[in-house]
Design an enzyme around this catalytic site. Structure first.
Site, PDB file in Angstrom:
ATOM      1  CD  GLU A 136      -3.769  -6.010   4.082  1.00 34.86           C
ATOM      2  OE1 GLU A 136      -4.598  -5.227   4.582  1.00 34.86           O
ATOM      3  OE2 GLU A 136      -2.541  -5.814   4.085  1.00 34.86           O
ATOM      4  CD  GLU A 193      -2.928  -1.091   2.360  1.00 31.74           C
ATOM      5  OE1 GLU A 193      -2.792  -0.242   3.247  1.00 31.74           O
ATOM      6  OE2 GLU A 193      -3.917  -1.835   2.288  1.00 31.74           O
TER       7      GLU A 193
END
Ligand code: BGC
Length: 448
Positions: free
Chosen positions: A353, A166
């Site tokens: 995720e 991320e």
């Protein structure tokens, strides 16, 4: 009864990250990292909590691997703490830190569990922050040095590598909004950080190729499907801008080798455009084997003349939410997968995720009956299945998270795990959602 079968060889796993579970923050020669530092500043984290002990996974990893085994989970996404390996970020290696990951990875493999390793899940060695952190190009080279050692040590036994987790969160939450480490509030720095992180990703991928390793390598982006609040042209534009800010900036760079024109224009008008060379873009778009995506919720946007720097505001809809206050919107996962598939040449995708925080309680029988989490997972997995039927090259799914853990600025107040942690005793309690997910894994799909 309906059965949702997933493709043969679909990768089912669970995910964690080093700082969130390991604890042992100063054990065995580990160096300080930016989260050790940030959590020590009063007022930054819920109740001033920190990852000093967390789930004590550093000491209890064998117990945790037994739980994975018991649940029949065959893939485990973990991250390596850079400062355990290089306490200063480069130079001298801390053998004890390296030994921990040798023990952990070897034990997983011995039990038939494939590790998927993230190199950077936000815990930069503090020493590197002291020289400017990700805004300093030198850190790009130090990251590649660190990656090289990890590839040498584990490249032949780890089948899946994720360079970064991320970059949007690291840059925006850490350097523009200041709510994550290192706590900087400056958009220009944030975008420079994002660029340097992407560059370090590309260089690590090149290195991996040059070392002729057999596994797969990619990057994980946190993505959110964006929708306008109304049909008004301005709101439609707001949704497009937010999509550019959060999704396309990163996707285009990695998969097309250029930044999106509309965002280049907007950032240069706002004087926050990062400095970069054309050649950087070739490196950043070095071919990856898969794109990792983390999906939790969608974003609904409204035009807002006064909102710096994008002129957009997020709209808070009165719909069911998780404990994070994030709207539960599984169709957003479907829309996102389809859009990536269409716009980025059918790239292979791993959901690295997806999951939900809820306010779990241990009931009088000592159990955690988390039907709401099962519901969240069911709805998202059936949307992922729908996307596969529509041709998306989705190759795997890692549930966030294996264990309840240190949820960054939220401390221990949010529980994402399918295994409950009693932080006072370090007792693990397997939640109902873990048993449910274990069946999904065993059946390679969902039986309704
Ligand atoms: C991160 C995790 C985090 C999760 C829930 C992702 O942004 O990779 O570390 O715990 O979302 O917020």
């Amino acid at each position: 009864m309906q059965k949702y079968n997933f493709p043969k060889d679909f990768i089912w796993g669970v995910a964690t990250s080093a700082y969130q579970i390991e604890g042992a923050y100063n054990a065995d020669g580990k160096g300080e990292n930016i989260w050790d530092r940030f959590t020590s500043i009063p007022g930054k984290i819920f109740k001033n909590q920190n990852g000093n002990v967390a789930c004590d996974h550093y000491n209890l990893y064998e117990r945790d691997i037994e739980i994975l085994e018991e649940l029949g989970i065959k893939n485990y996404r973990l991250s390596i703490s850079w400062a355990r390996i290089f306490p200063k970020g480069y130079g001298e290696v801390n053998q004890q830190g390296l030994d921990f990951y040798k023990k952990l990875i070897n034990k997983l493999i011995e039990k038939g569990i494939q590790p998927a390793v993230t190199l950077y899940h936000w815990d930069l060695p503090q020493h590197l922050q002291d020289i400017g952190g990700w805004a300093n190009k030198k850190v790009v080279d130090y990251f590649v040095e660190y990656a090289e050692l990890m590839f040498k040590e584990f490249g032949n036994i780890v089948p899946i590598w994720i360079t970064h987790n991320e970059p949007w969160v690291v840059s925006i939450l850490g350097h523009a909004w200041g709510v994550h480490a290192p706590g900087i509030k400056d958009y220009k720095t944030a975008l420079q950080v994002a660029h340097n992180i992407l560059l370090s990703h590309g260089k690590a991928v090149r290195l991996y190729r040059n070392m002729s390793l057999k596994g797969r390598i990619g990057i994980t982006l946190n993505l959110s499907s964006t929708y306008p609040e109304t049909d008004d042209q301005k709101d439609i534009l707001a949704a497009k801008v937010y999509d550019g800010f959060m999704n396309r900036w990163f996707l285009d760079a990695v998969l097309k080798g250029s930044y999106p024109e509309d965002m280049l224009k907007l950032y240069s008008e706002q004087r926050i455009l990062p400095e970069f060379l054309e050649d950087d873009m070739k490196i950043i778009s070095e071919k990856i084997d898969f794109l990792g995506i983390n999906y939790y919720t969608r974003s609904v946007l409204r035009y807002d003349e006064n909102a710096y720097p994008l002129k957009v505001t997020m709209v808070d809809l009165d719909n069911p939410k998780t404990d994070m206050g994030w709207e539960i919107y599984p169709e957003g996962l479907f829309d996102l997968l389809i859009n990536i598939h269409k716009n980025y040449g059918g790239v292979d995708i791993l959901i690295t995720e997806n999951g939900a925080a809820f306010n779990d309680i241990v009931n009088y029988k000592g159990k955690v009956v988390d039907d709401y989490r099962i519901d969240y997972l069911y709805r998202h997995l059936t949307q992922a299945h729908r996307a596969i039927l529509d041709g998306v090259n989705l190759k795997g799914y890692f549930l966030w998270s294996f264990l309840d853990n240190f949820e960054w600025a939220e401390g221990y107040s949010k529980r994402f795990g399918i295994v409950f942690i009693d932080y006072k005793t370090q007792k693990r309690i397997i939640k109902d959602s873990a048993y449910w997910y274990s069946n999904v894994v065993k059946n390679n799909g969902i039986l309704d």
